[in-house]
Design a protein around this motif. Structure first.
Motif, PDB file in Angstrom:
ATOM      1  N   GLN A   1       2.488   5.409  -4.320  1.00  0.00           N
ATOM      2  CA  GLN A   1       3.069   3.929  -4.031  1.00  0.00           C
ATOM      3  C   GLN A   1       4.352   3.134  -5.483  1.00  0.00           C
ATOM      4  O   GLN A   1       3.363   1.830  -5.591  1.00  0.00           O
ATOM      5  CB  GLN A   1       2.515   2.771  -3.735  1.00  0.00           C
ATOM      6  CG  GLN A   1       2.322   3.281  -2.084  1.00  0.00           C
ATOM      7  CD  GLN A   1       0.870   1.871  -1.431  1.00  0.00           C
ATOM      8  OE1 GLN A   1       0.585   1.334  -2.244  1.00  0.00           O
ATOM      9  NE2 GLN A   1       0.638   2.420  -0.289  1.00  0.00           N
TER      10      GLN A   1
ATOM     11  N   SER B   1       2.903   0.327  -9.696  1.00  0.00           N
ATOM     12  CA  SER B   1       2.385   0.989  -8.660  1.00  0.00           C
ATOM     13  C   SER B   1       0.864   0.298  -8.740  1.00  0.00           C
ATOM     14  O   SER B   1       0.299  -0.278 -10.011  1.00  0.00           O
ATOM     15  CB  SER B   1       2.350   2.706  -9.549  1.00  0.00           C
ATOM     16  OG  SER B   1       1.203   2.835  -8.554  1.00  0.00           O
ATOM     17  N   PRO B   2       0.132   0.619  -7.579  1.00  0.00           N
ATOM     18  CA  PRO B   2      -1.212   0.611  -7.744  1.00  0.00           C
ATOM     19  C   PRO B   2      -2.169   1.387  -7.989  1.00  0.00           C
ATOM     20  O   PRO B   2      -3.390   0.975  -8.779  1.00  0.00           O
ATOM     21  CB  PRO B   2      -1.892   0.364  -6.063  1.00  0.00           C
ATOM     22  CG  PRO B   2      -0.504   1.369  -5.155  1.00  0.00           C
ATOM     23  CD  PRO B   2       0.623   0.916  -6.208  1.00  0.00           C
ATOM     24  N   SER B   3      -1.746   2.346  -8.721  1.00  0.00           N
ATOM     25  CA  SER B   3      -2.574   3.216  -9.648  1.00  0.00           C
ATOM     26  C   SER B   3      -2.442   2.754 -11.223  1.00  0.00           C
ATOM     27  O   SER B   3      -3.312   2.898 -11.510  1.00  0.00           O
ATOM     28  CB  SER B   3      -1.535   4.987  -9.328  1.00  0.00           C
ATOM     29  OG  SER B   3      -1.730   4.981  -7.599  1.00  0.00           O
TER      30      SER B   3
ATOM     31  N   ALA C   1      -3.579   0.139 -12.520  1.00  0.00           N
ATOM     32  CA  ALA C   1      -4.719  -0.226 -12.339  1.00  0.00           C
ATOM     33  C   ALA C   1      -5.438   0.870 -13.490  1.00  0.00           C
ATOM     34  O   ALA C   1      -5.859   0.129 -14.194  1.00  0.00           O
ATOM     35  CB  ALA C   1      -5.635  -1.221 -11.373  1.00  0.00           C
TER      36      ALA C   1
ATOM     37  N   ARG D   1      -2.064   4.919 -15.606  1.00  0.00           N
ATOM     38  CA  ARG D   1      -0.896   4.224 -16.596  1.00  0.00           C
ATOM     39  C   ARG D   1      -0.552   4.835 -17.538  1.00  0.00           C
ATOM     40  O   ARG D   1       1.028   5.230 -18.241  1.00  0.00           O
ATOM     41  CB  ARG D   1      -1.320   2.843 -16.937  1.00  0.00           C
ATOM     42  CG  ARG D   1      -0.295   2.293 -17.431  1.00  0.00           C
ATOM     43  CD  ARG D   1      -0.941   0.822 -17.640  1.00  0.00           C
ATOM     44  NE  ARG D   1      -2.272  -0.099 -16.792  1.00  0.00           N
ATOM     45  CZ  ARG D   1      -2.533  -0.887 -17.179  1.00  0.00           C
ATOM     46  NH1 ARG D   1      -2.269  -1.379 -18.361  1.00  0.00           N
ATOM     47  NH2 ARG D   1      -3.361  -1.299 -16.459  1.00  0.00           N
TER      48      ARG D   1
ATOM     49  N   PRO E   1       0.573  -2.397 -12.535  1.00  0.00           N
ATOM     50  CA  PRO E   1      -0.183  -2.196 -11.825  1.00  0.00           C
ATOM     51  C   PRO E   1       0.434  -3.677 -10.320  1.00  0.00           C
ATOM     52  O   PRO E   1       0.648  -4.612 -10.928  1.00  0.00           O
ATOM     53  CB  PRO E   1      -1.530  -2.375 -12.024  1.00  0.00           C
ATOM     54  CG  PRO E   1      -1.744  -3.575 -13.251  1.00  0.00           C
ATOM     55  CD  PRO E   1      -0.288  -3.530 -14.296  1.00  0.00           C
ATOM     56  N   THR E   2       0.029  -2.942  -9.212  1.00  0.00           N
ATOM     57  CA  THR E   2       0.832  -4.200  -8.505  1.00  0.00           C
ATOM     58  C   THR E   2      -0.053  -5.538  -7.812  1.00  0.00           C
ATOM     59  O   THR E   2      -1.637  -4.704  -8.697  1.00  0.00           O
ATOM     60  CB  THR E   2       1.291  -3.455  -6.779  1.00  0.00           C
ATOM     61  OG1 THR E   2      -0.082  -2.840  -5.978  1.00  0.00           O
ATOM     62  CG2 THR E   2       2.477  -2.794  -6.934  1.00  0.00           C
ATOM     63  N   ALA E   3      -0.206  -6.261  -7.517  1.00  0.00           N
ATOM     64  CA  ALA E   3      -1.384  -6.619  -7.240  1.00  0.00           C
ATOM     65  C   ALA E   3      -2.108  -6.944  -6.123  1.00  0.00           C
ATOM     66  O   ALA E   3      -1.377  -6.301  -5.318  1.00  0.00           O
ATOM     67  CB  ALA E   3      -1.080  -8.730  -6.508  1.00  0.00           C
ATOM     68  N   PRO E   4      -3.224  -6.480  -6.533  1.00  0.00           N
ATOM     69  CA  PRO E   4      -3.935  -6.162  -5.120  1.00  0.00           C
ATOM     70  C   PRO E   4      -3.993  -7.020  -3.896  1.00  0.00           C
ATOM     71  O   PRO E   4      -3.734  -8.621  -4.007  1.00  0.00           O
ATOM     72  CB  PRO E   4      -5.591  -6.561  -5.463  1.00  0.00           C
ATOM     73  CG  PRO E   4      -5.402  -7.270  -6.272  1.00  0.00           C
ATOM     74  CD  PRO E   4      -4.006  -7.329  -6.794  1.00  0.00           C
ATOM     75  N   THR E   5      -4.184  -6.286  -2.536  1.00  0.00           N
ATOM     76  CA  THR E   5      -3.872  -6.893  -1.244  1.00  0.00           C
ATOM     77  C   THR E   5      -5.143  -7.334  -1.294  1.00  0.00           C
ATOM     78  O   THR E   5      -6.410  -7.193  -1.317  1.00  0.00           O
ATOM     79  CB  THR E   5      -3.574  -6.081  -0.064  1.00  0.00           C
ATOM     80  OG1 THR E   5      -4.501  -5.264  -0.709  1.00  0.00           O
ATOM     81  CG2 THR E   5      -1.723  -5.676  -0.837  1.00  0.00           C
TER      82      THR E   5
END
Length: 174
Positions: free
Chosen positions: A83, A138-140, A142, A147, A169-173
């Protein structure tokens, strides 16, 4: 002493200086007046040989979108990365240089070749776009190792410096 008195005194005491001043002023006006004469330099003619626009012919924002999409696809091919959203900022678009009619590479008066498909310009070189910066989300990201891999991949692919790349990183859902 007013201006008229100064001028009268200047004319009477320094005639050679006045002549030099008038000649230099006249030369300056002549250069300004005739400086724009010369042969106009035409821009390279457009080619009719292809119907699809080249990357160099698209606006800067479209070039940014195309580079961003390619970069996203490449980053998502890295194992564990998912993503990805990429945004690339270009400070200069792709520029084409053409062979000139004098045989050099300055491209001011391009060589045009006629063939069955119409006329085409003889290309010399194409200078790539100048990258201002890249942001990757990207969530990856994190994961510090992923990274770092994404940042290094961007730096290598686009040949830019590390300070021009930001991987977040994107914020965790919830």
């Amino acid at each position: 002493m007013n201006v008229r008195e100064w001028w009268t005194k200047f004319i009477e005491t320094d005639r050679p200086g006045l002549v030099r001043l008038l000649l230099i002023g006249g030369l300056g006006v002549a250069l300004l007046a005739f400086g724009n004469f010369g042969v106009p330099r035409p821009s390279p003619p457009s080619t009719n040989a292809s119907t699809t626009p080249h990357l160099a012919e698209t606006p800067l924002s479209q070039q940014e979108a195309m580079v961003s999409a390619q970069l996203t696809g490449i980053l998502e091919a890295i194992p564990g990365v998912r993503q990805v959203s990429a945004a690339v900022t270009l400070t200069r678009s792709i520029q084409s240089q053409y062979v000139s009619s004098s045989g050099g590479g300055n491209g001011t008066s391009p060589v045009v070749v006629s063939n069955q498909n119409g006329e085409s310009v003889v290309p010399l070189d194409q200078v790539g776009p100048a990258i201002g910066g890249v942001v990757i989300v990207s969530p990856s990201a994190a994961n510090p190792l992923l990274r770092a891999e994404m940042a290094q991949a961007v730096e290598t692919l686009l040949q830019i410096q590390p300070y021009q790349v930001l991987v977040l990183p994107t914020a965790p859902t919830p």
